[in-house]
Design a protein around this motif. Structure first.
Motif, PDB file in Angstrom:
ATOM      1  N   THR A  64      10.687   3.309   6.816  1.00  0.00           N
ATOM      2  CA  THR A  64       9.909   3.319   5.584  1.00  0.00           C
ATOM      3  C   THR A  64       8.955   4.512   5.622  1.00  0.00           C
ATOM      4  O   THR A  64       8.754   5.147   6.673  1.00  0.00           O
ATOM      5  N   GLU A  65       8.339   4.795   4.491  1.00  0.00           N
ATOM      6  CA  GLU A  65       7.377   5.894   4.442  1.00  0.00           C
ATOM      7  C   GLU A  65       6.219   5.656   5.405  1.00  0.00           C
ATOM      8  O   GLU A  65       5.735   6.580   6.066  1.00  0.00           O
ATOM      9  N   ASN A 116       5.222   8.112   8.799  1.00  0.00           N
ATOM     10  CA  ASN A 116       3.918   8.772   8.909  1.00  0.00           C
ATOM     11  C   ASN A 116       3.090   8.284  10.093  1.00  0.00           C
ATOM     12  O   ASN A 116       1.970   8.749  10.288  1.00  0.00           O
TER      13      ASN A 116
END
Length: 258
Positions: free
Chosen positions: A195-196, A200
């Motif tokens: 996922t994003e 990150n």
């Protein structure tokens, strides 16, 4: 491959469906014929985007707001969804926190422990209890709690996360017995999903991704859309004799012995 229509004419509520994995589960349910309630706590913009994606493919969806760690909010959400749909066939409890900003057990805080237990354990239990009770009254339903493979190995990074996900198993098994045979309750545990939020994360960008891929027999880390249909499998008729189950999908990383 043509998209299956496993949820034609059925209704599905997905918690935490404004972003990430929850959004993909909601969209996949709609692609398979479901009318979808898209839950969010604070990301109204994200929830609106998920609804727009569903409507773009000709589906029906609406948003519902609630803080699942607050019982009154869960009661209100359940009432709104049941009134809008005239019942509910499937609940996917996707909401959960992973303490992603914590990179070591040494950084544990009381605030983080309280937050994870409130969301992952209390929130999941309240949703299962309130919505599952209404499903029991209507005579049918399926609940999928999104767990984690962290229970297999534990977490040196965030022990409170592993503890919370063990709590989800206890909730699943308890209510699977309480609601049987009319409402099934299972846990689906994906491994790492890109996922994003994960992309990150500090540890993911500094070598952990490559290390995990090297140790995963399937040789890759999937995106959220790939495992959306897998989670929903537990709510299908093909899983009609499955309740109290822990099912994982992690590319073989945490192979469990017989």
């Amino acid at each position: 491959m043509p998209m299956p229509r496993r949820f034609e004419g059925r209704t599905v509520l997905v918690t935490g469906a404004g972003t990430g994995y929850g959004a993909e589960i909601a969209v996949r349910a709609a692609q398979e014929g479901a009318r979808v309630a898209v839950h969010y706590r604070s990301s109204v913009a994200g929830a609106d985007r998920t609804v727009a994606r569903i409507k773009d493919i000709g589906g029906e969806a609406f948003t519902v707001q609630a803080d699942i760690s607050v019982h009154a909010d869960v009661i209100r959400m359940a009432s709104e969804v049941f009134d809008r749909f005239g019942g509910l066939d499937v609940l996917v409890n996707n909401v959960g926190d992973v303490a992603g900003d914590q990179m070591s057990w040494r950084n544990l805080t009381e605030e983080s422990v309280d937050h994870l237990l409130a969301v992952d354990v209390k929130g999941t239990m309240l949703c299962v209890h309130e919505i599952g009770s209404r499903m029991l009254d209507q005579g049918h339903g399926a609940i999928v709690n999104i767990g984690s493979t962290v229970i297999v190995r534990g977490s040196m990074r965030a022990p409170q996360y592993a503890a919370a996900k063990y709590g989800v198993l206890g909730i699943t098994k308890s209510y699977a017995q309480a609601f049987a045979p009319f409402v099934r309750v299972n846990t689906f545990a994906p491994g790492f999903i890109e996922t994003e939020t994960l992309l990150n994360r500090e540890d993911w960008k500094s070598g952990r991704r490559e290390d995990l891929i090297a140790k995963t027999p399937m040789g890759r880390i999937p995106g959220p859309s790939e495992l959306a249909g897998t989670a929903l499998f537990l709510a299908t008729d093909d899983a009609s004799h499955m309740t109290g189950v822990y099912l994982n999908a992690d590319g073989g990383y945490n192979m469990i012995g017989a």
